[in-house]
Design a protein around this motif. Structure first.
Motif, PDB file in Angstrom:
ATOM      1  N   MET A   1       4.652  18.183  35.127  1.00 21.44           N
ATOM      2  CA  MET A   1       4.399  17.812  33.742  1.00 21.44           C
ATOM      3  C   MET A   1       4.117  16.327  33.682  1.00 21.44           C
ATOM      4  N   ARG A   2       3.383  15.967  32.713  1.00 22.58           N
ATOM      5  CA  ARG A   2       3.030  14.563  32.509  1.00 22.58           C
ATOM      6  C   ARG A   2       3.441  14.143  31.106  1.00 22.58           C
ATOM      7  N   GLY A   3       4.065  12.956  31.020  1.00 23.25           N
ATOM      8  CA  GLY A   3       4.331  12.394  29.710  1.00 23.25           C
ATOM      9  C   GLY A   3       3.007  12.177  29.000  1.00 23.25           C
ATOM     10  N   THR A   4       2.971  12.455  27.713  1.00 20.80           N
ATOM     11  CA  THR A   4       1.705  12.375  26.992  1.00 20.80           C
ATOM     12  C   THR A   4       1.875  11.658  25.658  1.00 20.80           C
ATOM     13  N   GLN A   5       0.783  11.152  25.159  1.00 17.17           N
ATOM     14  CA  GLN A   5       0.778  10.499  23.851  1.00 17.17           C
ATOM     15  C   GLN A   5       1.045  11.525  22.759  1.00 17.17           C
ATOM     16  N   HIS A   6       1.703  11.076  21.693  1.00 21.34           N
ATOM     17  CA  HIS A   6       1.970  11.911  20.517  1.00 21.34           C
ATOM     18  C   HIS A   6       1.741  11.025  19.296  1.00 21.34           C
ATOM     19  N   PRO A   7       1.273  11.607  18.187  1.00 19.59           N
ATOM     20  CA  PRO A   7       1.019  10.781  16.992  1.00 19.59           C
ATOM     21  C   PRO A   7       2.245   9.998  16.516  1.00 19.59           C
ATOM     22  N   SER A   8       3.437  10.454  16.826  1.00 16.38           N
ATOM     23  CA  SER A   8       4.643   9.761  16.367  1.00 16.38           C
ATOM     24  C   SER A   8       5.049   8.595  17.263  1.00 16.38           C
ATOM     25  N   ASN A   9       4.396   8.419  18.417  1.00 12.50           N
ATOM     26  CA  ASN A   9       4.815   7.364  19.351  1.00 12.50           C
ATOM     27  C   ASN A   9       4.842   6.003  18.681  1.00 12.50           C
ATOM     28  N   ASN A  10       5.939   5.281  18.919  1.00  9.10           N
ATOM     29  CA  ASN A  10       6.077   3.937  18.371  1.00  9.10           C
ATOM     30  C   ASN A  10       6.635   2.958  19.400  1.00  9.10           C
ATOM     31  N   GLY A  11       6.550   3.328  20.673  1.00  9.08           N
ATOM     32  CA  GLY A  11       7.023   2.451  21.736  1.00  9.08           C
ATOM     33  C   GLY A  11       6.586   2.964  23.097  1.00  9.08           C
ATOM     34  N   VAL A  12       6.843   2.155  24.113  1.00 10.11           N
ATOM     35  CA  VAL A  12       6.540   2.526  25.493  1.00 10.11           C
ATOM     36  C   VAL A  12       7.681   2.034  26.363  1.00 10.11           C
ATOM     37  N   LEU A  13       8.150   2.906  27.254  1.00  9.58           N
ATOM     38  CA  LEU A  13       9.148   2.501  28.235  1.00  9.58           C
ATOM     39  C   LEU A  13       8.455   2.242  29.559  1.00  9.58           C
ATOM     40  N   GLY A  14       8.793   1.140  30.190  1.00 10.30           N
ATOM     41  CA  GLY A  14       8.279   0.830  31.519  1.00 10.30           C
ATOM     42  C   GLY A  14       9.353   1.095  32.559  1.00 10.30           C
ATOM     43  N   ALA A  15       9.046   0.769  33.780  1.00 10.00           N
ATOM     44  CA  ALA A  15      10.019   0.918  34.853  1.00 10.00           C
ATOM     45  C   ALA A  15      11.227   0.026  34.590  1.00 10.00           C
ATOM     46  N   PRO A  16      12.418   0.448  35.018  1.00  8.79           N
ATOM     47  CA  PRO A  16      13.605  -0.402  34.858  1.00  8.79           C
ATOM     48  C   PRO A  16      13.441  -1.729  35.598  1.00  8.79           C
ATOM     49  N   LYS A  17      14.179  -2.723  35.161  1.00 10.48           N
ATOM     50  CA  LYS A  17      14.161  -4.042  35.789  1.00 10.48           C
ATOM     51  C   LYS A  17      14.495  -3.899  37.275  1.00 10.48           C
ATOM     52  N   ASN A  18      13.780  -4.616  38.103  1.00  9.01           N
ATOM     53  CA  ASN A  18      13.955  -4.623  39.558  1.00  9.01           C
ATOM     54  C   ASN A  18      13.592  -3.295  40.222  1.00  9.01           C
ATOM     55  N   TRP A  19      12.843  -2.427  39.546  1.00 11.24           N
ATOM     56  CA  TRP A  19      12.411  -1.154  40.118  1.00 11.24           C
ATOM     57  C   TRP A  19      11.405  -1.422  41.232  1.00 11.24           C
ATOM     58  N   ASP A  20      11.540  -0.745  42.350  1.00 12.88           N
ATOM     59  CA  ASP A  20      10.636  -0.904  43.482  1.00 12.88           C
ATOM     60  C   ASP A  20       9.502   0.120  43.375  1.00 12.88           C
ATOM     61  N   GLN A  21       8.378  -0.318  42.810  1.00 11.26           N
ATOM     62  CA  GLN A  21       7.228   0.570  42.612  1.00 11.26           C
ATOM     63  C   GLN A  21       6.674   1.077  43.947  1.00 11.26           C
ATOM     64  N   ALA A  22       6.825   0.295  45.014  1.00 10.77           N
ATOM     65  CA  ALA A  22       6.320   0.721  46.322  1.00 10.77           C
ATOM     66  C   ALA A  22       7.145   1.890  46.863  1.00 10.77           C
ATOM     67  N   SER A  27       5.613   5.129  36.174  1.00  9.16           N
ATOM     68  CA  SER A  27       4.585   4.729  35.213  1.00  9.16           C
ATOM     69  C   SER A  27       5.167   4.590  33.808  1.00  9.16           C
ATOM     70  N   ALA A  28       4.399   3.971  32.937  1.00  7.03           N
ATOM     71  CA  ALA A  28       4.817   3.776  31.550  1.00  7.03           C
ATOM     72  C   ALA A  28       4.913   5.129  30.844  1.00  7.03           C
ATOM     73  N   LEU A  29       5.881   5.236  29.939  1.00  2.32           N
ATOM     74  CA  LEU A  29       6.103   6.478  29.208  1.00  2.32           C
ATOM     75  C   LEU A  29       6.050   6.213  27.711  1.00  2.32           C
ATOM     76  N   PRO A  30       5.066   6.796  27.000  1.00  2.00           N
ATOM     77  CA  PRO A  30       5.034   6.654  25.542  1.00  2.00           C
ATOM     78  C   PRO A  30       6.256   7.353  24.931  1.00  2.00           C
ATOM     79  N   ILE A  31       6.875   6.703  23.954  1.00  2.00           N
ATOM     80  CA  ILE A  31       8.082   7.257  23.336  1.00  2.00           C
ATOM     81  C   ILE A  31       8.030   7.128  21.820  1.00  2.00           C
ATOM     82  N   THR A  32       8.920   7.867  21.184  1.00  2.00           N
ATOM     83  CA  THR A  32       9.143   7.749  19.746  1.00  2.00           C
ATOM     84  C   THR A  32      10.618   7.471  19.539  1.00  2.00           C
ATOM     85  N   ARG A  33      10.920   6.351  18.918  1.00  2.00           N
ATOM     86  CA  ARG A  33      12.314   6.024  18.582  1.00  2.00           C
ATOM     87  C   ARG A  33      12.593   6.580  17.186  1.00  2.00           C
ATOM     88  N   VAL A  34      13.653   7.384  17.069  1.00  2.00           N
ATOM     89  CA  VAL A  34      14.031   7.984  15.797  1.00  2.00           C
ATOM     90  C   VAL A  34      15.539   7.914  15.640  1.00  2.00           C
TER      91      VAL A  34
END
Length: 81
Positions: A1-22, A27-34
């Motif tokens: 499954m892939r995180g996907t855009q939704h009309p309610s999205n009002n934010g984006v979460l990135g990788a945690p601090k000090n995350w080793d991408q290698a 990847s960034a995840l579109p989110i909705t804060r409610v």
């Protein structure tokens, strides 16, 4: 499954601090804060692939993976259209 855009999205979460991408890409995840019932929530929307839809229709289970050593309070739901 892939995180996907939704009309309610009002934010984006990135990788945690000090995350080793290698080591493990995150990847960034579109989110909705409610706020629901006075409790803040973060909602993300996921679209199954055709292969995953076939597996679900055949009775496969949904897996929820959490990075770390414990399971925070979570919920899985299906968006009702």
């Amino acid at each position: 499954m892939r995180g996907t855009q939704h009309p309610s999205n009002n934010g984006v979460l990135g990788a945690p601090k000090n995350w080793d991408q290698a080591e493990l890409p995150c990847s960034a995840l579109p989110i909705t804060r409610v706020v629901a019932d006075g409790v803040p929530h973060v909602v993300s929307f996921w679209r199954p692939t055709p292969e995953e839809l076939r597996a679900l229709a055949a009775g496969a289970l949904v897996e929820l993976w959490i990075v770390g050593q414990t399971m925070p309070p979570v919920a899985l739901a299906v968006e009702v259209l």
